[in-house]
Design a protein around this motif. Structure first.
Motif, PDB file in Angstrom:
ATOM      1  N   PHE A  27     -41.618  39.641 -25.401  1.00  0.00           N
ATOM      2  CA  PHE A  27     -41.951  38.515 -26.100  1.00  0.00           C
ATOM      3  C   PHE A  27     -42.603  37.503 -25.240  1.00  0.00           C
ATOM      4  CE2 PHE A  27     -38.009  39.799 -28.505  1.00  0.00           C
ATOM      5  CZ  PHE A  27     -38.703  40.330 -29.622  1.00  0.00           C
ATOM      6  N   PRO A  28     -43.764  37.784 -24.545  1.00  0.00           N
ATOM      7  CA  PRO A  28     -44.131  37.035 -23.479  1.00  0.00           C
ATOM      8  C   PRO A  28     -44.632  35.688 -23.643  1.00  0.00           C
ATOM      9  CG  PRO A  28     -45.803  38.574 -24.044  1.00  0.00           C
ATOM     10  CD  PRO A  28     -44.672  38.915 -24.924  1.00  0.00           C
ATOM     11  N   PHE A  29     -44.937  35.329 -24.960  1.00  0.00           N
ATOM     12  CA  PHE A  29     -45.233  33.807 -25.309  1.00  0.00           C
ATOM     13  C   PHE A  29     -44.143  33.063 -26.002  1.00  0.00           C
ATOM     14  CE2 PHE A  29     -48.962  36.484 -25.262  1.00  0.00           C
ATOM     15  CZ  PHE A  29     -49.455  36.202 -23.994  1.00  0.00           C
ATOM     16  N   MET A  30     -42.748  33.625 -25.874  1.00  0.00           N
ATOM     17  CA  MET A  30     -41.665  32.996 -26.609  1.00  0.00           C
ATOM     18  C   MET A  30     -41.627  31.429 -26.154  1.00  0.00           C
ATOM     19  SD  MET A  30     -37.967  33.927 -27.207  1.00  0.00           S
ATOM     20  CE  MET A  30     -38.191  35.495 -28.220  1.00  0.00           C
ATOM     21  N   GLN A  31     -41.343  30.654 -27.067  1.00  0.00           N
ATOM     22  CA  GLN A  31     -40.960  29.288 -26.681  1.00  0.00           C
ATOM     23  C   GLN A  31     -39.546  28.942 -26.568  1.00  0.00           C
ATOM     24  OE1 GLN A  31     -43.689  26.759 -26.153  1.00  0.00           O
ATOM     25  NE2 GLN A  31     -45.034  28.637 -26.322  1.00  0.00           N
ATOM     26  N   ARG A  32     -39.388  28.208 -25.615  1.00  0.00           N
ATOM     27  CA  ARG A  32     -37.781  27.759 -25.377  1.00  0.00           C
ATOM     28  C   ARG A  32     -37.732  26.253 -25.715  1.00  0.00           C
ATOM     29  NH1 ARG A  32     -38.080  32.536 -22.817  1.00  0.00           N
ATOM     30  NH2 ARG A  32     -36.241  33.773 -22.828  1.00  0.00           N
ATOM     31  N   THR A  33     -36.583  25.933 -26.275  1.00  0.00           N
ATOM     32  CA  THR A  33     -36.274  24.559 -26.128  1.00  0.00           C
ATOM     33  C   THR A  33     -34.959  24.353 -25.615  1.00  0.00           C
ATOM     34  OG1 THR A  33     -37.514  24.433 -28.197  1.00  0.00           O
ATOM     35  CG2 THR A  33     -35.986  22.397 -27.703  1.00  0.00           C
ATOM     36  N   SER A  34     -34.859  23.660 -24.676  1.00  0.00           N
ATOM     37  CA  SER A  34     -33.649  23.256 -23.909  1.00  0.00           C
ATOM     38  C   SER A  34     -32.967  24.590 -23.561  1.00  0.00           C
ATOM     39  CB  SER A  34     -32.585  22.512 -24.555  1.00  0.00           C
ATOM     40  OG  SER A  34     -32.995  21.285 -24.685  1.00  0.00           O
ATOM     41  N   LEU A  53     -42.414  51.031 -33.819  1.00  0.00           N
ATOM     42  CA  LEU A  53     -42.339  52.059 -32.717  1.00  0.00           C
ATOM     43  C   LEU A  53     -41.255  52.731 -32.290  1.00  0.00           C
ATOM     44  CD1 LEU A  53     -45.128  50.095 -30.520  1.00  0.00           C
ATOM     45  CD2 LEU A  53     -45.454  52.104 -31.937  1.00  0.00           C
ATOM     46  N   LYS A  54     -40.161  51.994 -32.167  1.00  0.00           N
ATOM     47  CA  LYS A  54     -38.788  52.463 -31.796  1.00  0.00           C
ATOM     48  C   LYS A  54     -38.440  53.533 -32.828  1.00  0.00           C
ATOM     49  CE  LYS A  54     -35.129  50.339 -31.131  1.00  0.00           C
ATOM     50  NZ  LYS A  54     -34.090  49.157 -31.487  1.00  0.00           N
ATOM     51  N   LYS A  55     -38.559  53.355 -34.248  1.00  0.00           N
ATOM     52  CA  LYS A  55     -38.372  54.484 -35.250  1.00  0.00           C
ATOM     53  C   LYS A  55     -39.178  55.728 -35.088  1.00  0.00           C
ATOM     54  CE  LYS A  55     -36.652  50.997 -38.461  1.00  0.00           C
ATOM     55  NZ  LYS A  55     -36.968  50.342 -39.809  1.00  0.00           N
ATOM     56  N   SER A  56     -40.468  55.404 -34.609  1.00  0.00           N
ATOM     57  CA  SER A  56     -41.427  56.414 -34.320  1.00  0.00           C
ATOM     58  C   SER A  56     -40.852  57.539 -33.160  1.00  0.00           C
ATOM     59  CB  SER A  56     -42.554  56.114 -34.080  1.00  0.00           C
ATOM     60  OG  SER A  56     -43.153  55.491 -32.833  1.00  0.00           O
ATOM     61  N   GLY A  57     -39.976  56.933 -32.404  1.00  0.00           N
ATOM     62  CA  GLY A  57     -39.516  57.568 -31.065  1.00  0.00           C
ATOM     63  C   GLY A  57     -39.938  57.276 -29.696  1.00  0.00           C
ATOM     64  N   LEU A  58     -40.862  56.178 -29.787  1.00  0.00           N
ATOM     65  CA  LEU A  58     -41.155  55.488 -28.446  1.00  0.00           C
ATOM     66  C   LEU A  58     -40.016  54.812 -27.820  1.00  0.00           C
ATOM     67  CD1 LEU A  58     -44.037  55.689 -27.295  1.00  0.00           C
ATOM     68  CD2 LEU A  58     -44.370  53.247 -28.107  1.00  0.00           C
ATOM     69  N   GLU A  59     -39.931  55.033 -26.554  1.00  0.00           N
ATOM     70  CA  GLU A  59     -39.201  54.399 -25.674  1.00  0.00           C
ATOM     71  C   GLU A  59     -39.528  53.042 -25.313  1.00  0.00           C
ATOM     72  OE1 GLU A  59     -38.363  56.841 -22.319  1.00  0.00           O
ATOM     73  OE2 GLU A  59     -37.754  58.426 -23.318  1.00  0.00           O
ATOM     74  N   ILE A  60     -38.491  52.305 -24.911  1.00  0.00           N
ATOM     75  CA  ILE A  60     -38.817  50.664 -24.778  1.00  0.00           C
ATOM     76  C   ILE A  60     -39.592  50.605 -23.610  1.00  0.00           C
ATOM     77  CG2 ILE A  60     -37.726  48.608 -23.763  1.00  0.00           C
ATOM     78  CD1 ILE A  60     -37.159  48.959 -26.867  1.00  0.00           C
ATOM     79  N   ARG A  61     -39.791  51.291 -22.657  1.00  0.00           N
ATOM     80  CA  ARG A  61     -40.554  51.147 -21.530  1.00  0.00           C
ATOM     81  C   ARG A  61     -42.397  51.515 -21.936  1.00  0.00           C
ATOM     82  NH1 ARG A  61     -41.732  56.585 -19.444  1.00  0.00           N
ATOM     83  NH2 ARG A  61     -40.404  57.977 -20.338  1.00  0.00           N
ATOM     84  N   ASN A  62     -42.195  52.172 -22.820  1.00  0.00           N
ATOM     85  CA  ASN A  62     -43.744  52.745 -23.462  1.00  0.00           C
ATOM     86  C   ASN A  62     -44.052  51.533 -24.500  1.00  0.00           C
ATOM     87  OD1 ASN A  62     -42.331  55.687 -23.279  1.00  0.00           O
ATOM     88  ND2 ASN A  62     -44.207  55.324 -22.420  1.00  0.00           N
ATOM     89  N   ILE A  63     -43.271  50.836 -25.082  1.00  0.00           N
ATOM     90  CA  ILE A  63     -43.442  49.650 -25.896  1.00  0.00           C
ATOM     91  C   ILE A  63     -43.755  48.725 -24.902  1.00  0.00           C
ATOM     92  CG2 ILE A  63     -42.608  48.226 -27.592  1.00  0.00           C
ATOM     93  CD1 ILE A  63     -40.742  50.408 -28.716  1.00  0.00           C
ATOM     94  N   LYS A  64     -43.026  48.563 -23.824  1.00  0.00           N
ATOM     95  CA  LYS A  64     -43.417  47.421 -22.904  1.00  0.00           C
ATOM     96  C   LYS A  64     -44.955  47.461 -22.476  1.00  0.00           C
ATOM     97  CE  LYS A  64     -42.002  45.088 -18.917  1.00  0.00           C
ATOM     98  NZ  LYS A  64     -40.779  45.030 -17.593  1.00  0.00           N
ATOM     99  N   GLN A  65     -45.379  48.963 -22.144  1.00  0.00           N
ATOM    100  CA  GLN A  65     -46.472  49.111 -21.590  1.00  0.00           C
ATOM    101  C   GLN A  65     -47.699  48.856 -22.721  1.00  0.00           C
ATOM    102  OE1 GLN A  65     -47.922  50.709 -18.534  1.00  0.00           O
ATOM    103  NE2 GLN A  65     -49.552  49.464 -19.681  1.00  0.00           N
ATOM    104  N   PHE A  66     -47.091  48.919 -24.043  1.00  0.00           N
ATOM    105  CA  PHE A  66     -48.174  48.780 -25.162  1.00  0.00           C
ATOM    106  C   PHE A  66     -48.306  47.064 -25.111  1.00  0.00           C
ATOM    107  CE2 PHE A  66     -48.572  47.089 -29.329  1.00  0.00           C
ATOM    108  CZ  PHE A  66     -49.758  47.715 -29.750  1.00  0.00           C
ATOM    109  N   MET A  67     -47.276  46.231 -24.934  1.00  0.00           N
ATOM    110  CA  MET A  67     -47.352  45.212 -25.038  1.00  0.00           C
ATOM    111  C   MET A  67     -48.205  44.302 -23.787  1.00  0.00           C
ATOM    112  SD  MET A  67     -45.859  44.424 -27.755  1.00  0.00           S
ATOM    113  CE  MET A  67     -44.842  43.068 -28.440  1.00  0.00           C
ATOM    114  N   GLU A  68     -48.118  45.180 -22.805  1.00  0.00           N
ATOM    115  CA  GLU A  68     -48.835  44.760 -21.472  1.00  0.00           C
ATOM    116  C   GLU A  68     -50.254  44.958 -21.723  1.00  0.00           C
ATOM    117  OE1 GLU A  68     -47.064  46.883 -18.220  1.00  0.00           O
ATOM    118  OE2 GLU A  68     -45.174  45.422 -18.291  1.00  0.00           O
ATOM    119  N   TRP A  69     -50.642  46.199 -22.339  1.00  0.00           N
ATOM    120  CA  TRP A  69     -52.018  46.330 -22.793  1.00  0.00           C
ATOM    121  C   TRP A  69     -52.496  45.355 -23.842  1.00  0.00           C
ATOM    122  CZ3 TRP A  69     -50.747  52.313 -23.817  1.00  0.00           C
ATOM    123  CH2 TRP A  69     -50.849  53.083 -22.862  1.00  0.00           C
TER     124      TRP A  69
END
Length: 145
Positions: A27-34, A53-69
């Motif tokens: 969640f690279p753009f998540m806002q925080r308040t206090s 993507l998790k249900k499809s069998g993709l690992e978190i590291r690959n999901i992270k790569q996708f989010m970076e892409w």
């Protein structure tokens, strides 16, 4: 905006999982308040995709790569498309296996319904391998490949 507790309830996920996803940079753009996480519709949409993507069998590291892409823009479209094509193929293969399992269960339900009705297995054996009702025949054939 949603709190982490609200999102946890919406997705039936532990708060710790949401914190983990955030820590992993999903969640690279998540806002925080206090210091408190505020989930916007952007994070909700991302979370829906993450869970898919998790249900499809993709690992978190690959999901992270996708989010970076995604953050890298249009030059990664082909990489993202390839990732989805691989996952789609993996899900289709798993669905074929599950269909075989369902077909076996369907056949066995019919088998034992017939045996209970007849009081023995003679009638069902006389139908095998090719005199079953059409829908059961298909299930039998698919489960006995």
């Amino acid at each position: 905006m949603y709190t982490i507790g609200q999102v946890s309830e919406m997705f039936n996920l532990p708060v710790s999982t949401l914190r983990y996803y955030d820590k992993e940079g999903l969640f690279p753009f998540m806002q925080r308040t206090s210091g408190i996480r505020q989930f916007s519709d952007t994070e909700i949409a991302a979370l829906k995709l993450i869970e898919c993507l998790k249900k499809s069998g993709l690992e978190i590291r690959n999901i992270k790569q996708f989010m970076e892409w995604c953050q890298e823009g249009s030059r990664t479209y082909e990489l993202r498309k390839q990732l989805f094509e691989r996952q789609k193929a993996a899900v289709e293969k798993e669905m074929e296996k599950m269909q075989e399992t369902l077909d076996m269960l369907t056949f066995k339900c019919f088998y034992y319904e017939q045996a209970i009705k007849d009081g023995n297995e003679d009638g069902i054996h006389s139908m095998l391998p090719d005199k079953l009702p059409a829908d059961i025949q298909t299930a039998y054939d698919n489960s006995h490949k």
